[in-house]
Design an enzyme around this catalytic site. Sequence first.
Site, PDB file in Angstrom:
ATOM      1  N   VAL A   1     -40.325  62.133  44.805  1.00 22.56           N
ATOM      2  CA  VAL A   1     -40.471  63.555  44.478  1.00 22.56           C
ATOM      3  C   VAL A   1     -39.708  64.472  45.425  1.00 22.56           C
ATOM      4  CG1 VAL A   1     -42.674  63.281  43.285  1.00 22.56           C
ATOM      5  CG2 VAL A   1     -42.648  63.655  45.765  1.00 22.56           C
ATOM      6  N   TYR A   2     -38.853  63.936  46.280  1.00 18.99           N
ATOM      7  CA  TYR A   2     -38.063  64.790  47.167  1.00 18.99           C
ATOM      8  C   TYR A   2     -36.862  65.340  46.404  1.00 18.99           C
ATOM      9  CZ  TYR A   2     -40.623  62.988  51.251  1.00 18.99           C
ATOM     10  OH  TYR A   2     -41.584  62.655  52.166  1.00 18.99           O
ATOM     11  N   GLY A   3     -36.650  66.644  46.540  1.00 18.89           N
ATOM     12  CA  GLY A   3     -35.534  67.295  45.870  1.00 18.89           C
ATOM     13  C   GLY A   3     -35.983  68.063  44.648  1.00 18.89           C
TER      14      GLY A   3
END
Length: 333
Positions: free
Chosen positions: A59-61
């Site tokens: 879920v990064y970005g």
Amino acid sequence: MEYTTLGNTGTTVSQLCFGTWRFGRSTGDLENETTREEAHELLDACVDHGINFIDTANVYGTPDGTSEEWIGEWLEGQDREDLVIASKVYFEFDGWGEPGPNDSGLGRKHIRAQIEGTLERLGTDYLDLYYIHRWDDETPIEETMSVLTDLVREGKVNHLGASTMAAWQLTKALWTSDVEGLERFDVTQPMVNAAHYDAVGDYLDVCADRDLAVCPYSPLAGGFLTGKYERTEDGGVEAPDGSRGSLDDVFEDRYATDRAWDVLETVESVADEVEATPAQVSLRWLMDQDRFTCVPIVGARSPEQLEENVGAVDVELSGEQFERIDAARSSEQ
């Protein structure tokens, strides 16, 4: 760079891990805290400094998965076997459009879908380390540990990790693995730093007792331990424009306590004594924990910041200096 064995595993990692949560992240009016070009430049700098441990999450970005995609692009020019790559699963994932009812949590269906997406975005056949990002109250821990065990036995994941959770939850997961003959968590990722005295003592006791490695996030207390913030007369925080203290209202409540200012003062005093920066002393204090392997996750915004962070490896703290920081952190206010 110095290297250490990651807890009870046979994997060797640099004493600093590089965190990529800023890659492609957009918040409010700020687009791409770290751009693709900057991300690849930072990853190149990691390799140049001997950092072989890279941390990301599905879920990064913005949208979700951007960080993994950019790392995957960079990995095409690297020797995969020289690197230790970690990612995570739990939160609602929007990288494939509007999330559906099974696009979050630690159920078998979500984990199975997300590991395939993570591996595809990273362009790799396996992860060295796969964390559960949070505890899932809705899914039996037996189901979660069972599907994670399958991923290890299928060769898609080498080791398992657990991020933020309560000590009893970590203990329950470890007990379940023991009783059911399943793979166990070998690495944890709580928020631990010298300034923030949170209720992590019991959690770290479990890590020490079961020989779990600790890879703390926010090791510099959101920049507080770099010494760039100043205390105002009314007890608030004066922050440089664009820094976390001026962007995040939670910062002041979490870090700018009387105890935290005492810790910072002690860290700055020790830094003067050893001719290092407060950030380097704060990172060294974590690396010098002797009850468990401790590998701080640094999230430098520039190669220059990363170079400063890496300088922590060359810092030597005496027992007395270590204890002074520890005493300031543990003092009653």
